[in-house]
Design an enzyme around this catalytic site. Sequence first.
Site, mmCIF file in Angstrom:
data_model
loop_
_atom_site.group_PDB
_atom_site.id
_atom_site.type_symbol
_atom_site.label_atom_id
_atom_site.label_comp_id
_atom_site.label_asym_id
_atom_site.label_seq_id
_atom_site.Cartn_x
_atom_site.Cartn_y
_atom_site.Cartn_z
ATOM 1 N N CYS A 174 52.422 12.153 49.719
ATOM 2 C CA CYS A 174 53.040 13.050 49.857
ATOM 3 C C CYS A 174 52.706 14.689 50.047
ATOM 4 O O CYS A 174 53.282 15.576 49.947
ATOM 5 C CB CYS A 174 54.186 13.296 48.896
ATOM 6 S SG CYS A 174 53.952 13.623 47.169
ATOM 7 N N GLY A 195 59.151 16.397 14.543
ATOM 8 C CA GLY A 195 57.805 15.881 14.469
ATOM 9 C C GLY A 195 57.365 14.913 13.346
ATOM 10 O O GLY A 195 56.296 14.374 13.216
ATOM 11 N N CYS A 237 57.268 11.315 44.265
ATOM 12 C CA CYS A 237 56.537 11.095 45.479
ATOM 13 C C CYS A 237 57.450 10.391 46.712
ATOM 14 O O CYS A 237 57.515 11.245 47.884
ATOM 15 C CB CYS A 237 55.627 9.912 45.369
ATOM 16 S SG CYS A 237 54.004 10.150 46.569
ATOM 17 N N CYS A 286 50.407 10.373 43.705
ATOM 18 C CA CYS A 286 51.081 10.663 42.784
ATOM 19 C C CYS A 286 51.509 9.569 41.626
ATOM 20 O O CYS A 286 51.737 8.374 42.084
ATOM 21 C CB CYS A 286 52.583 10.821 43.087
ATOM 22 S SG CYS A 286 52.809 12.570 43.882
ATOM 23 N N CYS A 332 47.987 14.625 46.609
ATOM 24 C CA CYS A 332 48.563 13.260 46.774
ATOM 25 C C CYS A 332 48.304 12.907 48.174
ATOM 26 O O CYS A 332 48.678 13.572 49.101
ATOM 27 C CB CYS A 332 50.020 13.300 46.260
ATOM 28 S SG CYS A 332 50.631 11.544 46.695
#
Lengths: 293, 269
Positions: free
Chosen positions: A244, A32, A272, A266, A241
């Site tokens: 899909c 970080g 997808c 998606c 979606c």
Amino acid sequence: MTDLATYNFAYLDEQTKRMIRRAILKAIAIPGYQVPFASREMPMPYGWGTGGVQVTASIIGPEDVLKVIDQGADDTTNAVSIRAFFQKVANVAVTTHTKDATIIQTRHRIPEQKLAEGQVLVYQVPIPEPLRFLEPRETETRKMHALEEYGLMHVKLYEDIAHNGRISKTYAYPVKVAGRYVMDPSPTPKFDNPKMHMSEALQLFGAGREKRIYAVPPYTEVVSLDFEDYPFEIQKFEQPCALCGAQGVYLDEVVLDDKGGRMFVCSDTDHCEDRREHGHAGEMLAQNKEAAE
Amino acid sequence: MSNPDNQELQAATDTPLLKVSGVSKFYGSRIGCKDVSFELWPGEVLAIVGESGSGKTTLLNCLSTRLMPTTGSVEYRMRDGNFRDLYHMSEAERRFLMRTDWGFVHQNPADGLRMTVSAGANVGERLMAVGDRHYGNIRATANDWLTRVEIGTDRIDDQPRAFSGGMRQRLQIARNLVTSPRLVFMDEPTGGLDVSVQARLLDLVRGLVNDLGLSAIVVTHDLAVARLLSHRMMVMKDGHVIEHGLTDRVLDDPREPYTQLLVSSILQV
């Protein structure tokens, strides 16, 4: 590719790669923490992923398989160009399948498919400093990181709740890494924040213009900041979606006509396509099939 | 102040909160302040008065560690009862002290406030900085403090930019007192306010100091402020403390010629 000899492998010269690798190692050692590095000019403008490209160029080897996504899609300009760039200068294999890739360079998304050990996710970061818009002085923000003074970050979240009744930040949602540094996860939607937590893959962040590299090593705690009475929440989508039928994934809104028609698909195109290949069909796809028949 | 720590409180009031010895600050060959020593006791308000350029603010900045003095030491009694030399603390400890146990009220509220975040967040910032993570509690505390400094609670989500000068100053005070500090530094807290607003602010500060048992060091060029707020006062001239005593004694019976001049130059209406 005989004309490859005019470039060093993966475009950058070896000294530069060495310098960037040292920065990456330091970044991994201090999860970080933003490590400064001598960012180079790349054959692309700032803001198009110069940081991510330099990180990728420094860690890529001839055996690697590269996937590049832009907002989750493999086929947008930025993704296509960077993929072509590495094909040309490193002659590496490329793929669009998440599970086949060893290095995935990304702008703004983490693939839906869970990443595995040994994979590396490289983020293109525009603004690495999470405190930037709260405290404009870099000298001061560095001091705040050093002394772990992160109260200001919560002031921002407080303001969100006071004005909107909830934490309205939806992307670049600040996280605390390994209980120490507060980090900007680049402008990924906060939907992806939980995927960073205890990820099996190594995550590297490169900011070319700002000349910073930071990292989240595998199996590292990544906690999104929040309040006890306003806990962190990810976006939820009301419908699946349209292509899909996937649920619990991040969706993009696509406007279809000027009469208010729209669809949600998606954002991760590979995910997808893969689902459609396996016989899943969403509302729109089913309709199209019927129409064709 | 009813219960259990009465004895502790007794002990606490027997020892000073701040011990200042031989503090000098030079700007090159020029004197900022020279050889200042005093002790500040719990619950006591000390005024530092003098004309512009007499070193009041330099001294205040040295005491509050915003400025490193050239020589001298300032010892502060921490909550655990031990004295610590402020200039030998690590920066992390010093900054922690400044945002928990101390307050600093600037002359210009814009220096002490975050002008682009709401009043509530301004008051809540210190709470969040010391680890408060409950929005409801932070907001309740902010509301409570806004009421105490006479700012309507319907203004909690407004930015200080939309506040008048007097409101800003009161907000700054609330923001500093929210972590119940033991020592507050004030640099001309009423400078730039008109007289009626000044009077209300002074009233408010006096009430708060009494209620909370605060110690305060107030820098001012306004002798009326010193008279109303402080128990003791120091008169500074050219970086030196020339007179030091109980406020009423100094103002009613000034000994030094310069202090006599100061007192006699108060405008009478």
